[in-house]
Design a protein around this motif. Sequence first.
Motif, mmCIF file in Angstrom:
data_model
loop_
_atom_site.group_PDB
_atom_site.id
_atom_site.type_symbol
_atom_site.label_atom_id
_atom_site.label_comp_id
_atom_site.label_asym_id
_atom_site.label_seq_id
_atom_site.Cartn_x
_atom_site.Cartn_y
_atom_site.Cartn_z
ATOM 1 N N UNK A 23 0.801 -1.220 0.000
ATOM 2 C CA UNK A 23 0.000 0.000 0.000
ATOM 3 C C UNK A 23 0.838 1.277 0.000
ATOM 4 N N UNK A 24 2.166 1.129 0.119
ATOM 5 C CA UNK A 24 3.027 2.312 0.104
ATOM 6 C C UNK A 24 2.964 3.008 -1.255
ATOM 7 N N UNK A 25 2.962 4.337 -1.212
ATOM 8 C CA UNK A 25 2.891 5.116 -2.443
ATOM 9 C C UNK A 25 4.264 5.144 -3.111
ATOM 10 N N UNK A 26 4.248 4.926 -4.404
ATOM 11 C CA UNK A 26 5.479 4.868 -5.195
ATOM 12 C C UNK A 26 5.923 6.296 -5.552
ATOM 13 N N UNK A 27 6.143 7.100 -4.523
ATOM 14 C CA UNK A 27 6.473 8.502 -4.765
ATOM 15 C C UNK A 27 7.980 8.692 -4.932
ATOM 16 N N UNK A 28 8.388 9.941 -5.100
ATOM 17 C CA UNK A 28 9.795 10.239 -5.378
ATOM 18 C C UNK A 28 10.713 9.770 -4.256
ATOM 19 N N UNK A 29 10.332 10.025 -3.005
ATOM 20 C CA UNK A 29 11.193 9.644 -1.890
ATOM 21 C C UNK A 29 11.371 8.139 -1.785
ATOM 22 N N UNK A 30 10.296 7.394 -2.004
ATOM 23 C CA UNK A 30 10.420 5.940 -1.965
ATOM 24 C C UNK A 30 11.299 5.455 -3.111
ATOM 25 N N UNK A 31 11.133 6.013 -4.286
ATOM 26 C CA UNK A 31 11.989 5.637 -5.415
ATOM 27 C C UNK A 31 13.458 5.904 -5.096
ATOM 28 N N UNK A 32 13.743 7.039 -4.467
ATOM 29 C CA UNK A 32 15.124 7.368 -4.092
ATOM 30 C C UNK A 32 15.692 6.338 -3.123
ATOM 31 N N UNK A 33 14.923 5.988 -2.126
ATOM 32 C CA UNK A 33 15.414 5.040 -1.121
ATOM 33 C C UNK A 33 15.656 3.657 -1.727
ATOM 34 N N UNK A 34 14.746 3.261 -2.604
ATOM 35 C CA UNK A 34 14.918 1.953 -3.252
ATOM 36 C C UNK A 34 16.118 1.964 -4.200
ATOM 37 N N UNK A 35 16.297 3.065 -4.921
ATOM 38 C CA UNK A 35 17.435 3.170 -5.836
ATOM 39 C C UNK A 35 18.749 3.168 -5.066
ATOM 40 N N UNK A 36 18.760 3.820 -3.909
ATOM 41 C CA UNK A 36 19.964 3.812 -3.074
ATOM 42 C C UNK A 36 20.278 2.393 -2.616
ATOM 43 N N UNK A 37 19.240 1.629 -2.324
ATOM 44 C CA UNK A 37 19.469 0.233 -1.930
ATOM 45 C C UNK A 37 20.093 -0.557 -3.074
ATOM 46 N N UNK A 38 19.705 -0.243 -4.301
ATOM 47 C CA UNK A 38 20.329 -0.913 -5.450
ATOM 48 C C UNK A 38 21.809 -0.552 -5.541
#
Length: 259
Positions: A90-105
């Motif tokens: 249910x988490x929104x796929x917003x800019x901040x979440x994209x940044x955090x996920x990309x950093x994990x990559x």
Amino acid sequence: MDRTVPAGAALLLAFVYETETSLTPPECYEVIYGHRQDRLSKPLTRMTVDEVIAAQRNWSRRHRSSAAGAPQFIRKTLMGLKEELGLRGSQIFDANLQDRLAYHLLIRRGYHQFVNGEIDRTEFGRRLAGEWASFPVLDATRGAKRQVRRGESYYAGDGLNKQLVSPEEVEAVLDKVYALANTKAHKPEPRPQPEGKPEPVAKSKRFWTWLLTGIGAPFAALGDLHPAAQITIVVLIAGFAIYAISSMPAVRKKLGLAS
């Protein structure tokens, strides 16, 4: 950029985003493969993680790729991140979440090892090329489909992907990332704390305690003792009282004894 992403990683991700989408924030966060985001029922950054994953299945069939967002997550990658990090669908796929996920990559691909000097620029570049097909390898290596030369995409030969920047551009960015990550933040000199005003001597409990002791104790000592003993006691008590009072900071200052 999400505030939890370190400066060096943020610099690298900004380069990734522009290379992958040809756009900069905030537009880059809305992109799907082939820039077909205008066909979506609602903006990507307002969709939930589960909605994106579900929609990616159709994008793969229609567009040959499910890449979504500024980092261009493919469906398999996004599903893996959800499971690995325990994301709520249910988490929104917003800019901040994209940044955090990309950093994990980036971390997966050796970001910390690179900035700590454990792997070199060429090796980190090869790992990044394995994550983002638009990045070229920085030296000849075995790619996903065949042997690839410096400057080619790691996925060269798959009929879909190709490099979009030169190896020299990647190397220049990685040098900046390394330098930024290894620059110690300037710590401002601690400000001297203002000294509190000394308590007035007349209001000091210590002052009055010793003053009364110095005055009262001799009288208490007077009694049946031999006069010589009385004088000795008086001198000792008075001496202690004078020493205690004169050692007070405010008194020493008044007497010109403070340094």
